[in-house]
Design an enzyme around this catalytic site. Structure first.
Site, PDB file in Angstrom:
ATOM      1  N   ASP A  46       8.552   7.566  -0.399  1.00 23.27           N
ATOM      2  CA  ASP A  46       7.203   7.012  -0.271  1.00 23.27           C
ATOM      3  C   ASP A  46       7.126   6.526   1.178  1.00 23.27           C
ATOM      4  O   ASP A  46       8.089   5.953   1.699  1.00 23.27           O
ATOM      5  CB  ASP A  46       7.044   5.832  -1.236  1.00 23.27           C
ATOM      6  CG  ASP A  46       5.627   5.289  -1.249  1.00 23.27           C
ATOM      7  OD1 ASP A  46       4.952   5.444  -2.270  1.00 23.27           O
ATOM      8  OD2 ASP A  46       5.190   4.698  -0.226  1.00 23.27           O
ATOM      9  N   SER A  47       6.016   6.747   1.826  1.00 19.53           N
ATOM     10  CA  SER A  47       5.975   6.442   3.258  1.00 19.53           C
ATOM     11  C   SER A  47       6.072   4.950   3.544  1.00 19.53           C
ATOM     12  O   SER A  47       6.262   4.547   4.689  1.00 19.53           O
ATOM     13  CB  SER A  47       4.739   7.050   3.918  1.00 19.53           C
ATOM     14  OG  SER A  47       3.609   6.273   3.656  1.00 19.53           O
ATOM     15  N   SER A  48       5.986   4.122   2.526  1.00 16.61           N
ATOM     16  CA  SER A  48       6.206   2.683   2.739  1.00 16.61           C
ATOM     17  C   SER A  48       7.664   2.414   3.087  1.00 16.61           C
ATOM     18  O   SER A  48       7.997   1.353   3.619  1.00 16.61           O
ATOM     19  CB  SER A  48       5.846   1.898   1.478  1.00 16.61           C
ATOM     20  OG  SER A  48       4.534   2.207   1.110  1.00 16.61           O
TER      21      SER A  48
ATOM     22  N   THR B 152       2.485  11.292  -1.882  1.00 19.51           N
ATOM     23  CA  THR B 152       1.733  11.794  -3.036  1.00 19.51           C
ATOM     24  C   THR B 152       1.549  13.308  -3.016  1.00 19.51           C
ATOM     25  O   THR B 152       1.563  13.958  -4.059  1.00 19.51           O
ATOM     26  CB  THR B 152       0.329  11.128  -3.032  1.00 19.51           C
ATOM     27  OG1 THR B 152       0.525   9.725  -2.950  1.00 19.51           O
ATOM     28  CG2 THR B 152      -0.451  11.454  -4.267  1.00 19.51           C
TER      29      THR B 152
ATOM     30  N   THR C 167      -6.799  -5.076  20.592  1.00 18.48           N
ATOM     31  CA  THR C 167      -7.866  -5.780  19.865  1.00 18.48           C
ATOM     32  C   THR C 167      -7.771  -5.606  18.347  1.00 18.48           C
ATOM     33  O   THR C 167      -7.338  -4.561  17.857  1.00 18.48           O
ATOM     34  CB  THR C 167      -9.270  -5.321  20.328  1.00 18.48           C
ATOM     35  OG1 THR C 167     -10.250  -5.999  19.537  1.00 18.48           O
ATOM     36  CG2 THR C 167      -9.485  -3.824  20.182  1.00 18.48           C
ATOM     37  N   GLN C 168      -8.226  -6.625  17.634  1.00 17.71           N
ATOM     38  CA  GLN C 168      -8.305  -6.524  16.162  1.00 17.71           C
ATOM     39  C   GLN C 168      -9.515  -5.699  15.730  1.00 17.71           C
ATOM     40  O   GLN C 168      -9.639  -5.321  14.564  1.00 17.71           O
ATOM     41  CB  GLN C 168      -8.456  -7.921  15.548  1.00 17.71           C
ATOM     42  CG  GLN C 168      -7.265  -8.815  15.761  1.00 17.71           C
ATOM     43  CD  GLN C 168      -7.475 -10.211  15.193  1.00 17.71           C
ATOM     44  OE1 GLN C 168      -8.429 -10.477  14.481  1.00 17.71           O
ATOM     45  NE2 GLN C 168      -6.557 -11.101  15.535  1.00 17.71           N
ATOM     46  N   CYS C 169     -10.428  -5.460  16.685  1.00 15.58           N
ATOM     47  CA  CYS C 169     -11.630  -4.696  16.329  1.00 15.58           C
ATOM     48  C   CYS C 169     -11.247  -3.262  15.992  1.00 15.58           C
ATOM     49  O   CYS C 169     -10.276  -2.728  16.520  1.00 15.58           O
ATOM     50  CB  CYS C 169     -12.614  -4.685  17.491  1.00 15.58           C
ATOM     51  SG  CYS C 169     -13.321  -6.295  17.795  1.00 15.58           S
TER      52      CYS C 169
ATOM     53  N   ASP D 220       0.188   6.383   3.694  1.00 13.77           N
ATOM     54  CA  ASP D 220       0.171   4.947   3.983  1.00 13.77           C
ATOM     55  C   ASP D 220       0.632   4.605   5.410  1.00 13.77           C
ATOM     56  O   ASP D 220       0.043   3.756   6.064  1.00 13.77           O
ATOM     57  CB  ASP D 220       1.046   4.188   2.971  1.00 13.77           C
ATOM     58  CG  ASP D 220       0.410   4.162   1.587  1.00 13.77           C
ATOM     59  OD1 ASP D 220      -0.778   4.540   1.464  1.00 13.77           O
ATOM     60  OD2 ASP D 220       1.092   3.773   0.619  1.00 13.77           O
TER      61      ASP D 220
HETATM   62  N1  ASP Z   1       2.189   5.628  -1.260  1.00 14.18           N
HETATM   63  C1  ASP Z   1       2.012   6.976  -0.828  1.00 14.18           C
HETATM   64  C2  ASP Z   1       2.784   7.133   0.480  1.00 14.18           C
HETATM   65  O1  ASP Z   1       2.318   6.752   1.518  1.00 14.18           O
HETATM   66  C3  ASP Z   1       0.573   7.279  -0.647  1.00 14.18           C
HETATM   67  C4  ASP Z   1       0.298   8.672  -0.121  1.00 14.18           C
HETATM   68  O2  ASP Z   1       1.137   9.557  -0.153  1.00 14.18           O
HETATM   69  O3  ASP Z   1      -0.819   8.905   0.339  1.00 14.18           O
HETATM   70  O4  ASP Z   1       3.871   7.650   0.444  1.00 14.18           O
END
Ligand code: ASP
Length: 347
Positions: free
Chosen positions: A59-61, A15, A279-281, A92
């Site tokens: 996009d970092s996804s 973003t 841990t999930q904590c 992300d």
């Molecule tokens: N979906 C975006 C990403 O991780 C969100 C961001 O940039 O914060 O690429």
């Protein structure tokens, strides 16, 4: 240092590097070579700024280990010419990426600051400007000719964290990251205050940078929940080529202690799969042996993740699996802090 610090901005996507097309209302990536034009405030900083961008910002996804290697190759190419790096990625997966980069670079002597934003740089209420400007300021900070920071960090919303201690905690708030088990290395208010006693100092300045460009990504995160069946666990552990598992357990590292569950884990460990207990904590860590429900894990050779984050555990597994270590060495090394990612003493 007599000359102005030279900072390299590396834009990978996310973003932060987007602007709104006010005609269509859509967010689009802007030409990063124009960064100074878009943020003229950067010119007021006492440093010189160059920038490089991924040819196709992502996009970092869509991040994966190939992109991690692209990032370290850019760092390698410019390491001797610049004094610090600011890496812009989507928030992300930023904690995963930045944790991995911290393991891929050993004996680092220059600052690497990851940042991004929740709103695009062109948005009126953007958090991008503050995040970027302060990150550049941090990357430029020197004391007696030496950089104040010489580790991989993540800066977001007035706080500088050790990157491999962070987790993204909010999809909404500007305060998107937290470091639950380690205090911030710096805080930005009226002044930029560094917490000197927490900042990692490289002990041997003679050692030069070691860059590791190979990671093993045959790993999985297995999160337990009441009711998860042994069949599901077994099928995950029988995934072909699987080499490492981050087992997300309850509380202080507890799991079911039924014979069948333990036998499934034991078989996987005997096959050579490394299983790390995390841990999930959100805060605190694993204390194997504290409860009846974790004693057996210790006995069958599950690795103690202590207070490491999930993101950092994945990155450390990917890095150490490529080192071809014996089972005992792997366990011993994983259980030690390599880049400040875990608290060494028992919690
Ligand atoms: N979906 C975006 C990403 O991780 C969100 C961001 O940039 O914060 O690429």
């Amino acid at each position: 240092m007599t000359k102005k610090p030279r900072i390299l901005l590396i834009y990978t996507g996310g973003t932060i590097g987007m602007i709104k097309d006010y005609k269509t209302n859509a967010l689009k990536v802007f030409d990063f070579s124009q960064i100074i034009e878009k943020i003229p405030e950067l010119q007021q900083l006492d440093c010189s700024i160059q920038s490089v961008s991924f040819e196709t910002p992502i996009d970092s996804s869509n991040m994966n280990t190939k992109y991690y290697i692209d990032i370290v190759e850019i760092i390698e190419e410019h390491y001797t010419d610049v004094d610090g790096f600011v890496i812009l990625t989507g928030s992300d997966t930023m904690s995963y990426v930045a944790s991995a980069i911290s393991f891929m670079l050993e004996n680092l002597q220059k600052p690497i600051i990851f940042t991004g934003s929740q709103l695009p740089i062109g948005d009126l209420r953007t958090d991008a400007k503050e995040n970027l400007i302060t990150s550049v300021e941090i990357a430029s900070a020197h004391k007696n000719g030496v950089p104040v920071i010489s580790e991989v960090c993540l800066y977001f919303e007035y706080q500088l964290f050790r990157a491999n201690r962070t987790t993204k905690i909010s999809a909404e708030q500007f305060e998107a990251f937290a470091s639950m088990n380690f205090p911030p290395l710096a805080e930005s208010g009226v002044h930029l205050k560094f917490n000197q006693s927490l900042i990692h100092r490289k002990s041997n300045k003679e050692q030069s940078l070691v860059i590791r460009k190979k990671l093993v990504d045959d790993v999985v995160i297995l999160k337990l929940f009441p009711g998860i069946t042994n069949m599901v666990i077994e099928s995950i552990l029988n995934t072909s080529n699987l080499k490492g598992v981050v087992l997300e357990t309850y509380g202080a590292g507890n799991t079911p202690n039924s014979e069948r569950f333990i036998a499934v884990l034991k078989r996987a460990i005997q096959k050579g799969i490394k299983i790390v207990n995390v841990t999930q904590c959100k805060s605190g860590g694993v204390l194997m042996g504290r409860y009846d429900t974790s004693i057996m894990l210790k006995e069958i050779g599950v690795i103690d993740g202590k207070d490491i984050t999930l993101e950092s555990a994945v990155a450390k597994l990917m890095y150490l699996l490529n080192e071809h270590l014996s089972t005992t060495d792997f366990k011993n090394i994983f259980e030690k802090s390599l880049r400040g990612e875990m608290t060494d003493v028992s919690l």
